[in-house]
Design a protein around this motif. Structure first.
Motif, PDB file in Angstrom:
ATOM      1  N   VAL A  49      -1.060  -8.963   1.168  1.00 56.99           N
ATOM      2  CA  VAL A  49      -0.125  -7.941   0.210  1.00 56.99           C
ATOM      3  C   VAL A  49      -1.368  -7.213  -0.395  1.00 56.99           C
ATOM      4  CG1 VAL A  49       0.748  -7.326  -1.916  1.00 56.99           C
ATOM      5  CG2 VAL A  49       1.609  -8.910  -0.650  1.00 56.99           C
ATOM      6  N   ILE A  50      -1.546  -5.858  -0.085  1.00 54.65           N
ATOM      7  CA  ILE A  50      -2.587  -4.900  -0.600  1.00 54.65           C
ATOM      8  C   ILE A  50      -1.846  -3.732  -1.451  1.00 54.65           C
ATOM      9  CG2 ILE A  50      -4.340  -3.216  -0.001  1.00 54.65           C
ATOM     10  CD1 ILE A  50      -4.662  -4.835   2.686  1.00 54.65           C
ATOM     11  N   ILE A  51      -2.336  -3.534  -2.509  1.00 54.96           N
ATOM     12  CA  ILE A  51      -1.648  -2.549  -3.520  1.00 54.96           C
ATOM     13  C   ILE A  51      -2.936  -1.413  -3.487  1.00 54.96           C
ATOM     14  CG2 ILE A  51      -0.966  -1.944  -5.762  1.00 54.96           C
ATOM     15  CD1 ILE A  51       0.551  -4.381  -4.552  1.00 54.96           C
ATOM     16  N   ASN A  52      -2.363  -0.332  -3.384  1.00 57.53           N
ATOM     17  CA  ASN A  52      -3.261   0.783  -3.053  1.00 57.53           C
ATOM     18  C   ASN A  52      -2.873   2.185  -3.481  1.00 57.53           C
ATOM     19  OD1 ASN A  52      -6.119   1.659  -2.106  1.00 57.53           O
ATOM     20  ND2 ASN A  52      -4.975   2.889  -0.230  1.00 57.53           N
ATOM     21  N   PRO A  53      -3.467   2.636  -4.759  1.00 57.63           N
ATOM     22  CA  PRO A  53      -4.208   2.116  -5.604  1.00 57.63           C
ATOM     23  C   PRO A  53      -3.861   1.008  -6.068  1.00 57.63           C
ATOM     24  CG  PRO A  53      -4.285   4.441  -5.821  1.00 57.63           C
ATOM     25  CD  PRO A  53      -2.948   3.909  -5.053  1.00 57.63           C
ATOM     26  N   ASP A  54      -5.034  -0.041  -6.552  1.00 57.01           N
ATOM     27  CA  ASP A  54      -4.663  -1.323  -7.253  1.00 57.01           C
ATOM     28  C   ASP A  54      -4.202  -1.004  -8.640  1.00 57.01           C
ATOM     29  OD1 ASP A  54      -4.228  -4.157  -7.098  1.00 57.01           O
ATOM     30  OD2 ASP A  54      -5.921  -4.548  -6.031  1.00 57.01           O
ATOM     31  N   ASN A  55      -3.631  -2.104  -9.099  1.00 60.51           N
ATOM     32  CA  ASN A  55      -3.203  -1.893 -10.396  1.00 60.51           C
ATOM     33  C   ASN A  55      -3.606  -3.288 -11.250  1.00 60.51           C
ATOM     34  OD1 ASN A  55      -1.973  -1.647 -12.791  1.00 60.51           O
ATOM     35  ND2 ASN A  55       0.114  -2.011 -12.138  1.00 60.51           N
ATOM     36  N   PRO A  56      -4.422  -3.394 -12.171  1.00 61.70           N
ATOM     37  CA  PRO A  56      -4.787  -2.472 -12.854  1.00 61.70           C
ATOM     38  C   PRO A  56      -6.250  -1.457 -12.668  1.00 61.70           C
ATOM     39  CG  PRO A  56      -5.539  -4.359 -14.027  1.00 61.70           C
ATOM     40  CD  PRO A  56      -4.936  -4.715 -12.619  1.00 61.70           C
ATOM     41  N   SER A  57      -6.760  -1.806 -11.727  1.00 63.45           N
ATOM     42  CA  SER A  57      -8.171  -1.149 -11.754  1.00 63.45           C
ATOM     43  C   SER A  57      -8.299   0.048 -11.203  1.00 63.45           C
ATOM     44  CB  SER A  57      -8.953  -2.131 -10.582  1.00 63.45           C
ATOM     45  OG  SER A  57      -8.463  -2.046  -9.253  1.00 63.45           O
ATOM     46  N   GLY A  58      -7.202   0.518 -10.229  1.00 66.80           N
ATOM     47  CA  GLY A  58      -7.053   1.854  -9.838  1.00 66.80           C
ATOM     48  C   GLY A  58      -8.142   1.951  -8.706  1.00 66.80           C
ATOM     49  N   ASN A  59      -8.717   0.737  -7.891  1.00 64.17           N
ATOM     50  CA  ASN A  59      -9.315   1.016  -6.922  1.00 64.17           C
ATOM     51  C   ASN A  59      -8.728   1.458  -5.780  1.00 64.17           C
ATOM     52  OD1 ASN A  59     -11.624  -0.139  -5.232  1.00 64.17           O
ATOM     53  ND2 ASN A  59     -10.060  -1.060  -4.022  1.00 64.17           N
ATOM     54  N   TYR A  60      -9.194   2.241  -5.070  1.00 64.43           N
ATOM     55  CA  TYR A  60      -8.527   3.136  -3.915  1.00 64.43           C
ATOM     56  C   TYR A  60      -9.416   2.950  -2.339  1.00 64.43           C
ATOM     57  CZ  TYR A  60      -6.721   6.829  -0.799  1.00 64.43           C
ATOM     58  OH  TYR A  60      -5.902   7.381   0.196  1.00 64.43           O
ATOM     59  N   ILE A  61      -8.449   2.472  -1.358  1.00 64.00           N
ATOM     60  CA  ILE A  61      -9.222   2.311  -0.140  1.00 64.00           C
ATOM     61  C   ILE A  61      -8.642   3.595   0.646  1.00 64.00           C
ATOM     62  CG2 ILE A  61      -9.065   1.104   1.851  1.00 64.00           C
ATOM     63  CD1 ILE A  61      -8.289  -1.384   0.428  1.00 64.00           C
ATOM     64  N   PRO A  62      -9.545   4.581   1.104  1.00 67.94           N
ATOM     65  CA  PRO A  62      -9.078   5.571   1.786  1.00 67.94           C
ATOM     66  C   PRO A  62      -8.239   5.356   2.957  1.00 67.94           C
ATOM     67  CG  PRO A  62     -11.576   5.520   1.357  1.00 67.94           C
ATOM     68  CD  PRO A  62     -10.964   4.000   1.094  1.00 67.94           C
ATOM     69  N   HIS A  63      -7.560   6.276   3.396  1.00 66.11           N
ATOM     70  CA  HIS A  63      -6.593   6.362   4.423  1.00 66.11           C
ATOM     71  C   HIS A  63      -7.148   5.614   5.769  1.00 66.11           C
ATOM     72  CE1 HIS A  63      -2.800   7.496   6.154  1.00 66.11           C
ATOM     73  NE2 HIS A  63      -3.201   7.961   7.164  1.00 66.11           N
TER      74      HIS A  63
END
Length: 599
Positions: free
Chosen positions: A389-403
């Motif tokens: 499971v990957i949350i993108n952007p992640d919660n709560p950090s807001g970390n984003y993995i580019p497309h």
């Protein structure tokens, strides 16, 4: 100055709570309503307090006599409480009403002391305490002019809700001048009672008087003072949180409700994560114009609603299932899986909650919780996992993995035969645009790619409860469609999906507004001392707090009617973190000002 409290009623709507006690003996946070009221009034140097009693009167009388109240208390008995309304109770106390200036209160009201002070400090002799009408209120309302005169007195059954912005609600606390009571109110009370009988209300007399050309009674508007009317157990539940003295406990009571904050009309919600710039006013008007039609008719079944979702995302309807929020789909989907699940922490916990065994965690230990696609691959490459499971952007950090890196992850998962679940509920808020995975080209890369999206969050409609799950695995999508109820979304949600396409440009503009607001909020947060602000590409910002606790920051902000998320219990690394949603620029400035005062 004296006080008269009307406390004869039975309080039937409180059911078991008033089976053996009168209504004003019901406790809010352990304190009976009547005790709270008497202790406030006892500070005001009144000549007497008159209580009109009826139902279960003996228990009430004994209780009051045993309270430490210095003000003389007089009891007036209404033995016909079960056959009369409050006009009769007040009529029984009319001799007191004519003796001196009077505070008139109903016994099922909980209020803070400042509300009474507002009446007593006003030099005008005759006042009705009122508050701006809010959605939780019912009963008699007023329309006022600029001089606080009562222009119209509107019983609850005649309220015109389309005009609610003009309304004030009577708090059922009044100040009567002696002359007004003797020369005006009591004569009208007696005449109205004689004409209309015992089953009327004293407010009806006030309405008649207020409509006179020269009326002494004015309205006194509350300016944020707290009060609540306790009619049923739901009111009691709300009042318990509003009047909880411990801010830590109050924060716990409110956050454990998980929403429904229209019952707290002054609360500014920086906890729950929605787009504050969408839907547009025009779209809301279109929804309103169809309200009755949507309310009175069934929604379509799953087949039609899947077609709507497929249309909006431009994919095959066999590749998408629509849910009553993403949470419904997560529950049913996770229950279909077995084997070992890989997750990244800290993160959105619903997937973990729905899959309690055989979990491998990739715990991010960097200061700002940043991680990349390569970090994920390096950690899980040698692990035996069946699902990731990957949350993108992640919660709560807001970390984003580019497309492009997400596509790399999908291909890695395909090579490893790992089911990959990507939750892109917040992806529309990222600076990178056109980054959704819900396209036929991407879904076709790997049959066991599952993309989850909460429409409620991105599109600013949490009350409609909408979410989707997309995959080219037709067998899995068909199974989920069978598992959920045939009418799993309501007509309002369906209609939103039906009309969304014509508002796509406005939606794109709302995302641009959100990005501007986020940038300004992050810059403002960085100017505060004792806070580290982490980068975010979602509609929320994670902050580390120094020289304070996140719990104290959250509870102190609640004093200013601002609700944020204390996420230290979620991250559990011994440090202190808060998460704040991105709201409108004006609301964000209000938050910053409150934080600036605190730090």
């Amino acid at each position: 100055m004296q006080a008269i409290i009307l406390a004869a009623g039975m309080g039937k709507r409180l059911h078991e709570l008033t089976k053996n006690n009168t209504k004003c003996m019901v406790k809010v946070n352990g304190v009976p309503l009547i005790e709270r009221t008497l202790k406030i009034l006892d500070k005001k140097k009144l000549s007497r307090i008159v209580i009109v009693v009826g139902y279960k009167k003996q228990g009430l009388i004994e209780f009051v006599k045993n309270l430490d109240v210095r003000t003389p208390v007089v009891f007036v008995e209404n033995d016909d409480f079960d056959k009369t309304n409050n006009i009769y109770s007040l009529l029984l106390a009319k001799k007191y009403l004519q003796k001196e200036d009077t505070l008139l209160l109903e016994s099922d009201i909980i209020f803070e002391e400042a509300a009474i002070d507002l009446l007593l400090d006003d030099p005008r002799s005759t006042l009705a305490l009122v508050d701006k009408f809010a959605s939780w209120m019912d009963g008699t309302c007023l329309e006022l002019d600029a001089e606080d005169s009562i222009v119209e007195f509107i019983p609850g059954k005649y309220l015109r809700f389309e005009e609610k912005e003009n309304y004030y609600k009577t708090v059922n606390i009044y100040k009567f001048g002696k002359t007004f009571a003797s020369d005006v109110y009591v004569p009208f009370l007696e005449a109205y009672f004689k004409a209309m009988g015992v089953n009327e209300y004293y407010e009806s007399v006030i309405k008649l008087i207020a409509m006179l050309e020269h009326c002494e009674m004015k309205a006194k508007r509350l300016t944020g003072q707290k009060w609540y009317e306790i009619d049923d157990i739901q009111d009691l539940d709300i009042a318990s949180s509003i009047f909880e003295e411990s801010m830590e406990k109050k924060y716990e009571l409110i956050t454990s409700r998980y929403g429904g904050y229209w019952r707290y009309p002054t609360l500014l919600d920086f906890c729950y994560l929605v787009n504050p710039y969408f839907p547009t006013e025009k779209m809301v008007r279109e929804l309103k114009s169809n309200f009755e039609l949507l309310l009175l008719q069934y929604p379509s079944g799953m087949q039609v609603n899947s077609l709507l979702a497929a249309k909006n995302f431009g994919i095959n309807q066999e590749h998408i299932v629509i849910g009553n929020g993403a949470a419904e789909l997560i529950k049913y989907f996770m229950e279909t899986l077995d084997g070992t699940l890989g997750i990244i922490t800290p993160t959105f916990e619903e997937y973990r909650h729905r899959y309690k065994v055989n979990i491998v965690e990739f715990a991010i230990d960097s200061k700002d919780f940043r991680y990349t696609a390569n970090d994920i691959i390096n950690f899980f490459d040698k692990k035996e996992i069946n699902h990731l499971v990957i949350i993108n952007p992640d919660n709560p950090s807001g970390n984003y993995i580019p497309h492009v890196d997400i596509l790399m992850l999908i291909n890695w998962a395909k090579a490893k035969s790992i089911n990959i679940i990507i939750d892109e509920s917040f992806v529309d808020f990222a600076n990178e645009i056109n980054n959704t995975l819900i396209t036929e080209n991407i879904l076709s890369i790997y049959e066991n790619l599952y993309v989850v999206k909460s429409i409620s969050k991105s599109y600013g409609i949490p009350g409609l409860r909408l979410g989707v799950l997309a995959s080219s695995n037709k067998k899995m999508i068909a199974k989920l469609k069978k598992d959920v109820a045939i009418w799993n979304i309501n007509s309002f949600a369906e209609f939103f999906m039906q009309i969304f396409e014509k508002y796509k440009n406005e939606y794109a503009k709302s995302l641009e507004q959100l990005r501007i607001s986020r940038k300004e909020l992050i810059n403002s947060l960085k100017q505060l001392e004792k806070i580290d602000v982490f980068p975010s590409e979602a509609n929320y910002v994670l902050c580390e707090i120094h020289e304070n606790t996140s719990q104290r920051v959250a509870t102190e902000l609640l004093r200013d009617n601002i609700l944020i998320k204390d996420v230290a219990p979620k991250i559990k690394n011994g440090k202190q973190y808060i998460r704040v949603a991105v709201r409108t620029r004006e609301e964000n400035r209000h938050l910053i000002e409150s934080l600036r005062k605190m730090f």
